[in-house]
Scaffold this active site. Sequence first.
Site, PDB file in Angstrom:
ATOM      1  N   LYS A  67       9.574 -13.294  -5.439  1.00  0.00           N
ATOM      2  CA  LYS A  67       9.459 -12.071  -6.137  1.00  0.00           C
ATOM      3  C   LYS A  67       8.999 -11.176  -5.313  1.00  0.00           C
ATOM      4  CE  LYS A  67       8.594 -14.173 -10.647  1.00  0.00           C
ATOM      5  NZ  LYS A  67       9.845 -14.062 -11.043  1.00  0.00           N
ATOM      6  N   GLU A  92      13.787 -15.463 -15.201  1.00  0.00           N
ATOM      7  CA  GLU A  92      14.187 -16.816 -14.830  1.00  0.00           C
ATOM      8  C   GLU A  92      13.442 -17.645 -15.637  1.00  0.00           C
ATOM      9  OE1 GLU A  92      14.689 -19.868 -14.115  1.00  0.00           O
ATOM     10  OE2 GLU A  92      13.282 -20.088 -12.199  1.00  0.00           O
ATOM     11  N   CYS A 110      12.748 -26.012 -12.958  1.00  0.00           N
ATOM     12  CA  CYS A 110      13.676 -25.599 -13.875  1.00  0.00           C
ATOM     13  C   CYS A 110      15.004 -25.790 -14.208  1.00  0.00           C
ATOM     14  CB  CYS A 110      13.331 -24.006 -13.937  1.00  0.00           C
ATOM     15  SG  CYS A 110      13.747 -23.173 -12.543  1.00  0.00           S
ATOM     16  N   GLU A 116      17.549 -13.654  -8.907  1.00  0.00           N
ATOM     17  CA  GLU A 116      16.480 -13.770  -7.606  1.00  0.00           C
ATOM     18  C   GLU A 116      17.161 -14.189  -6.420  1.00  0.00           C
ATOM     19  OE1 GLU A 116      12.122 -14.004  -9.242  1.00  0.00           O
ATOM     20  OE2 GLU A 116      13.070 -15.684  -9.288  1.00  0.00           O
TER      21      GLU A 116
END
Length: 489
Positions: A162, A251, A285, A463
Amino acid sequence: MSVYGLQRLYIAGAHADATSGKTFDTFDPATGELLARVQQASADDVDRAVASAREGQREWAAMTAMQRSRILRRAVELLRERNNALAELEMRDTGKPIAETRAVDIVTGADVIEYYAGLATAIEGLQVPLRPESFVYTRREPLGVCAGIGAWNYPIQIACWKSAPALAAGNAMIFKPSEVTPLSALKLAEIYTEAGVPAGVFNVVQGDGSVGALLSAHPGIAKVSFTGGVETGKKVMSLAGASSLKEVTMELGGKSPLIVFDDADLDRAADIAVTANFFSAGQVCTNGTRVFVQQAVKDAFVERVLARVARIRAGKPSDPDTNFGPLASAAQLDKVLGYIDSGKAEGAKLLAGGARLVNDHFASGQYVAPTVFGDCRDDMRIVREEIFGPVMSILSFETEDEAIARANATDYGLAAGVVTENLSRAHRAIHRLEAGICWINTWGESPAEMPVGGYKQSGVGRENGITTLEHYTRIKSVQVELGRYQPVF
């Protein structure tokens, strides 16, 4: 007595005491040992972080892109020099095996910072001729102060992912790590400061979801990048939009399909399926937890999967031979065990695992055995809902069209993959799957160059990759008239 003592906030280039008077504890999920007591930020602390970020961002944005690039490259050097120490901290905080944190967590975070350090000088505008004596040019300018809200499964990697594009584009970032794994973001902040990033350009505020809500709603923040669950993401997005129409990157969760066709190399397919479900104890994830296998090869595939699951080495995270650790928190342990009970109750066939590991040194940790269910149906909770733990669901199918339709029958759309030796089928199937990250005959790698993000309720924006820089800048259009101005009146 805790291992790492009292942990504070990081504001304006230094550790700083919170003003809330509140603290929370973080524990080693493998042993239950108290790692640290952490100060929780207040609304005043968030205001203080925003004020210092504004001041630092002005200095940072005024530097040349080459200067920012050099400083970010120095941060990369420091991360790599300290890889082993940071990996040990991440091991204690997340419960991941040391072999994993040394090879993945810090390495992949540093790679992304290096990637964006190289792109900092490539941020540029356009020049568009209008007439012989008039033209338009555009500038890509930083947004200002951005907020990053991290998840607990990849703490330092997410902080790097990030902050890297944000800082490369000339922004400042206030980062809130998950309260479950709050320690390594502070080390990243120290490294940025040591590398030469101006005070305030990367601040860390600690706390639970209430602190994330303060960041999301703060009028002094221009963008929020969030990684976490769908329902929390919706709340963050709502606060960000209602407060000041912030830019957002989300996300979110997934229930990703892995489709194994009857012409697949079954050994390869089994290797992929086991990695896609049990790496990081299933706390990824993008995990491919819905494994669709063509009926003709299902039994042979299951046999290979179970052989590999039997070889998984659960153990102490500090043991270099361990490749499977505990879940990150007691709450996550209870959630995963609840889903396993649901799978049994709904009629799925338990093929492996299915219980908490409690023998010997496992007793004080949050370990769940790698679990495989067969004979699953699309309507089962273990098939429909994100578990975020080591639970694989195997489903069978007959035709390609059937597999694609069932794979897409979900509100999620984060990842998908196919295993097949037929090149035409591979691309045809991938093009029909509704997912933002796809793999053919592999699974799980997310290099810096590859945009990461989901379709549907799995997220907004991306991202990594070049295009992400566009979402940390805004376009200013400027028309220049060299000739005589033509008045209207």
